[in-house]
Scaffold this motif. Structure first.
Motif, mmCIF file in Angstrom:
data_model
loop_
_atom_site.group_PDB
_atom_site.id
_atom_site.type_symbol
_atom_site.label_atom_id
_atom_site.label_comp_id
_atom_site.label_asym_id
_atom_site.label_seq_id
_atom_site.Cartn_x
_atom_site.Cartn_y
_atom_site.Cartn_z
ATOM 1 N N UNK A 55 0.881 -1.275 -0.297
ATOM 2 C CA UNK A 55 0.164 -0.591 0.140
ATOM 3 C C UNK A 55 1.133 1.090 0.076
ATOM 4 N N UNK A 56 2.358 1.389 0.696
ATOM 5 C CA UNK A 56 3.134 1.999 0.789
ATOM 6 C C UNK A 56 3.471 2.661 -0.945
ATOM 7 N N UNK A 57 3.976 1.466 -1.323
ATOM 8 C CA UNK A 57 4.645 1.570 -2.799
ATOM 9 C C UNK A 57 3.432 2.050 -3.296
ATOM 10 N N UNK A 58 2.090 1.648 -3.365
ATOM 11 C CA UNK A 58 1.216 2.281 -4.062
ATOM 12 C C UNK A 58 1.000 4.508 -3.957
ATOM 13 N N UNK A 59 0.837 4.368 -3.052
ATOM 14 C CA UNK A 59 0.790 5.585 -2.682
ATOM 15 C C UNK A 59 2.032 5.934 -2.954
ATOM 16 N N UNK A 60 2.788 5.903 -2.697
ATOM 17 C CA UNK A 60 4.587 6.744 -3.320
ATOM 18 C C UNK A 60 4.144 6.521 -5.132
ATOM 19 N N UNK A 61 3.834 5.500 -5.528
ATOM 20 C CA UNK A 61 3.851 5.775 -6.745
ATOM 21 C C UNK A 61 2.696 6.828 -7.479
ATOM 22 N N UNK A 62 1.734 7.007 -6.808
ATOM 23 C CA UNK A 62 0.234 6.942 -7.093
ATOM 24 C C UNK A 62 1.264 9.367 -7.046
ATOM 25 N N UNK A 63 1.745 9.108 -5.186
ATOM 26 C CA UNK A 63 2.195 10.342 -5.763
ATOM 27 C C UNK A 63 2.998 11.002 -6.763
ATOM 28 N N UNK A 110 14.667 -2.615 -0.506
ATOM 29 C CA UNK A 110 13.835 -4.027 -0.670
ATOM 30 C C UNK A 110 15.110 -5.681 -1.480
ATOM 31 N N UNK A 111 15.672 -4.401 -2.815
ATOM 32 C CA UNK A 111 16.899 -6.010 -3.110
ATOM 33 C C UNK A 111 17.324 -5.691 -2.281
ATOM 34 N N UNK A 112 18.246 -5.495 -1.373
ATOM 35 C CA UNK A 112 19.275 -6.509 -0.336
ATOM 36 C C UNK A 112 18.293 -7.232 0.624
ATOM 37 N N UNK A 113 17.339 -6.640 1.437
ATOM 38 C CA UNK A 113 16.543 -8.590 1.683
ATOM 39 C C UNK A 113 16.047 -9.305 0.896
ATOM 40 N N UNK A 114 15.507 -9.116 -0.464
ATOM 41 C CA UNK A 114 15.282 -9.968 -1.464
ATOM 42 C C UNK A 114 13.996 -9.919 -1.597
ATOM 43 N N UNK A 115 13.086 -8.783 -1.258
ATOM 44 C CA UNK A 115 12.130 -8.802 -0.642
ATOM 45 C C UNK A 115 10.636 -9.212 -2.038
ATOM 46 N N UNK A 119 10.455 -5.755 -6.771
ATOM 47 C CA UNK A 119 9.833 -4.893 -8.268
ATOM 48 C C UNK A 119 9.133 -4.520 -8.185
ATOM 49 N N UNK A 120 7.763 -4.499 -7.726
ATOM 50 C CA UNK A 120 6.900 -3.115 -7.600
ATOM 51 C C UNK A 120 6.594 -2.023 -7.737
ATOM 52 N N UNK A 121 8.419 -1.666 -6.109
ATOM 53 C CA UNK A 121 9.428 -0.553 -5.935
ATOM 54 C C UNK A 121 9.655 -0.187 -7.260
ATOM 55 N N UNK A 122 10.740 -0.909 -7.589
ATOM 56 C CA UNK A 122 11.125 -0.712 -9.138
ATOM 57 C C UNK A 122 10.349 0.253 -9.996
ATOM 58 N N UNK A 123 9.036 -0.155 -9.920
ATOM 59 C CA UNK A 123 8.300 0.549 -10.469
ATOM 60 C C UNK A 123 8.564 2.346 -10.445
ATOM 61 N N UNK A 124 8.561 2.598 -9.442
ATOM 62 C CA UNK A 124 8.284 4.023 -9.163
ATOM 63 C C UNK A 124 9.971 4.594 -9.799
ATOM 64 N N UNK A 125 11.201 3.900 -9.296
ATOM 65 C CA UNK A 125 12.124 3.782 -11.084
ATOM 66 C C UNK A 125 12.324 4.070 -11.628
#
Length: 197
Positions: A55-63, A110-115, A119-125
């Motif tokens: 939900x946080x990733x979706x918020x950041x992406x939307x913002x 998230x990459x370090x944790x291999x979470x 990939x969802x977080x990488x959508x912002x980049x």
């Protein structure tokens, strides 16, 4: 307080805590305490911390989509829009010096944790890369548009990392001046831009 309001408060609190402390160092209890709600009410909205993360990733992406849309609508041309992106490190320098870039720090953690959500977080980049590429294409940079976009994106991440390390406002401003000078140097001359159209 409505259910949707409570849910949004949880997401906002988690967003702030994940940025300030990191995802791994933030617990359910930390988020519940920040929102001041019972555990039962909390679990009604989110069963796991990973659900909150998504939900946080979706918020950041939307913002970020909204911010880029504002620049698309209000800035007179692509060069000004790229400059808006560059100057965001000055506008947010206090937060950046304290915690780094909210997007970069999360994707790195998230990459370090291999979470599973990396990939969802990488959508912002990817959003930033694609938007910057379009701006450089509009400037008439042709085949170099994506390369220039990645240069600006990597510059912003590097500045955020060093700003957090050294807490030097002067460094941030000097770097902004230098990248804007570079931006002027890669802009094709008017005749070249006209021919590229």
């Amino acid at each position: 307080m409505t259910g949707s309001t409570t849910r949004q408060q949880i997401v906002d609190a988690a967003d702030s805590l994940f940025y300030g402390r990191g995802y791994a160092a933030t617990s359910f209890a930390d988020i519940a305490a920040a929102v001041k709600i019972s555990r039962g009410n909390f679990y009604y909205h989110f069963r796991t911390k990973d659900e909150i993360l998504d939900a946080v990733i979706e918020k950041r992406l939307g913002d970020r989509k909204k911010l880029l849309a504002v620049w698309d609508e209000t800035a007179r041309d692509a060069a000004v829009r790229i400059e808006c992106f560059v100057r965001i490190v000055i506008a947010n320098q206090a937060k950046i010096m304290a915690h780094g870039c909210p997007v970069g720090t999360l994707t790195t953690e998230l990459a370090r944790l291999d979470h599973g959500s990396k990939e969802k977080a990488n959508q912002i980049m990817a959003l930033f890369r694609d938007w910057l590429t379009r701006q450089f294409e509009e400037l008439g940079c042709g085949g170099q548009a994506e390369e220039h976009a990645l240069h600006v994106l990597s510059w912003s991440q590097g500045v955020a990392t060093l700003a957090q390390a050294f807490k030097d406002e002067g460094f941030i401003r000097r770097e902004v001046d230098q990248i804007l000078e570079w931006l002027n140097s890669v802009r094709p001359a008017p005749a070249t831009r006209a021919n590229a159209s």
